[in-house]
Each structure stands twice: as structure tokens, then as C-alpha cells.
Design a protein around this motif. Structure first.
Motif, PDB file in Angstrom:
ATOM      1  N   CYS A  51       0.831  -1.201   0.000  1.00 22.20           N
ATOM      2  CA  CYS A  51       0.000   0.000   0.000  1.00 22.20           C
ATOM      3  C   CYS A  51       0.869   1.257   0.000  1.00 22.20           C
ATOM      4  N   ASP A  55       1.730   4.206  -3.054  1.00 22.99           N
ATOM      5  CA  ASP A  55       1.643   5.656  -2.875  1.00 22.99           C
ATOM      6  C   ASP A  55       2.939   6.353  -3.252  1.00 22.99           C
ATOM      7  N   TYR A 116      -2.204   9.050   2.766  1.00 19.78           N
ATOM      8  CA  TYR A 116      -2.746   8.171   1.735  1.00 19.78           C
ATOM      9  C   TYR A 116      -2.786   6.681   2.035  1.00 19.78           C
ATOM     10  N   CYS A 117      -1.808   6.125   2.721  1.00 14.01           N
ATOM     11  CA  CYS A 117      -1.757   4.665   2.889  1.00 14.01           C
ATOM     12  C   CYS A 117      -2.755   4.197   3.942  1.00 14.01           C
ATOM     13  N   SER A 118      -3.870   3.700   3.478  1.00 15.76           N
ATOM     14  CA  SER A 118      -4.940   3.245   4.370  1.00 15.76           C
ATOM     15  C   SER A 118      -4.456   2.183   5.345  1.00 15.76           C
ATOM     16  N   ILE A 121      -1.976   3.759   8.030  1.00 13.42           N
ATOM     17  CA  ILE A 121      -2.703   4.717   8.864  1.00 13.42           C
ATOM     18  C   ILE A 121      -3.649   3.978   9.804  1.00 13.42           C
ATOM     19  N   MET A 122      -4.312   2.942   9.316  1.00 11.34           N
ATOM     20  CA  MET A 122      -5.205   2.156  10.160  1.00 11.34           C
ATOM     21  C   MET A 122      -4.419   1.449  11.264  1.00 11.34           C
TER      22      MET A 122
END
Length: 138
Positions: A51, A55, A116-118, A121-122
Motif C-alpha cells: 500500500c 503511494d 494516503y496509505c490506508s 494509517i489504520m
């Protein structure tokens, strides 16, 4: 988004994605596996690396940077307890290209990490995630 995980035998499973791809997951022999597939936690790290790499490459290409290679080396530490969750994840990007500006790579890594990187970040809600990079000029 949807995936299906099907038990094969022992601790081997086949994961199938809604986009039509499949992967084998298995465990080590001491956990009843035959070691013929990735561990689920390894796949989680691959997801974070993939991911974020997507990006970084996309941002650099959009900025018209002449990149020829991008490698993300992802390392993690796990707690010594059950569940053995990740306590730290580190992404080290090695970006190779022509006339690359360090500031452009730094910006791409930062944007991925913070905006941006889901996946990262999650996970950062529960795990300490760090990033760094190096630039190789060719």
C-alpha cells in the motif's frame, strides 16, 4: 471489498480476493502446518508495504520524477504474549532513479504515511509505525 478464506487441511488456507486472485497461507510444522505458504501476519506486513509503496511510486511519478526502482523493506516486532500482535513496524524505502531530489522522496514517504496509505494509517492506531528512506542515483 470482500475476500474468502477456505480451509484446506491442517493449518493451510487459501485466500481468494474479490478481484480474482488467490494466495496460500500455512503455518510452520510445529503448529501443524507444512510451511508451504505465507503466514497471515506476514501477509499483513506485505499489505502495509504494498500500500505504501504504491503511494510513494505514484506520488513520485506524478511529480515527474525519473524513478527506476522502489523497494520497501518492512520489519516488525511482535509482543511476546498471546495474541502476538505487532508492537512496532518500520518501513525503509530504497528509491533508485535519475536526478532524484531527496526532498521529493521524503515528501512522497511522508504523504503516504500521513495521508494516503490506508493500511499503515489504520494500523498506526495500535502499532508504532516508522518510516525512512534512501535515494540511489543511477
Amino acid at each position: 471489498m470482500q475476500v474468502t478464506v477456505k480451509w484446506v487441511d491442517g493449518v493451510m488456507f487459501v485466500g481468494e480476493t474479490g478481484s480474482g486472485h488467490a494466495v496460500v497461507m500455512d503455518g510452520p510444522p510445529d503448529h501443524g502446518g507444512r510451511n508451504i505458504g505465507m503466514r497471515p501476519m506476514e501477509m499483513l506486513l506485505l499489505g502495509v508495504g504494498g500500500c505504501s509503496s504504491f503511494d510513494v511510486v505514484h506520488i513520485l511519478q506524478k511529480g515527474r520524477n525519473d524513478i527506476v526502482k522502489c523497494v520497501a523493506e518492512v520489519t516488525a516486532e511482535r509482543v511476546d504474549a498471546v495474541p502476538s500482535v505487532f508492537s512496532k513496524i518500520h518501513l525503509h524505502f530504497i528509491v533508485t532513479g535519475h536526478d532524484l531530489k531527496t526532498s521529493a522522496v521524503e515528501r512522497a514517504v511522508k504523504l503516504s504515511a500521513e495521508k494516503y496509505c490506508s493500511a499503515s494509517i489504520m494500523l498506526s492506531k495500535a502499532v508504532e509505525i516508522t518510516h525512512d528512506f534512501e535515494v540511489i542515483e543511477v
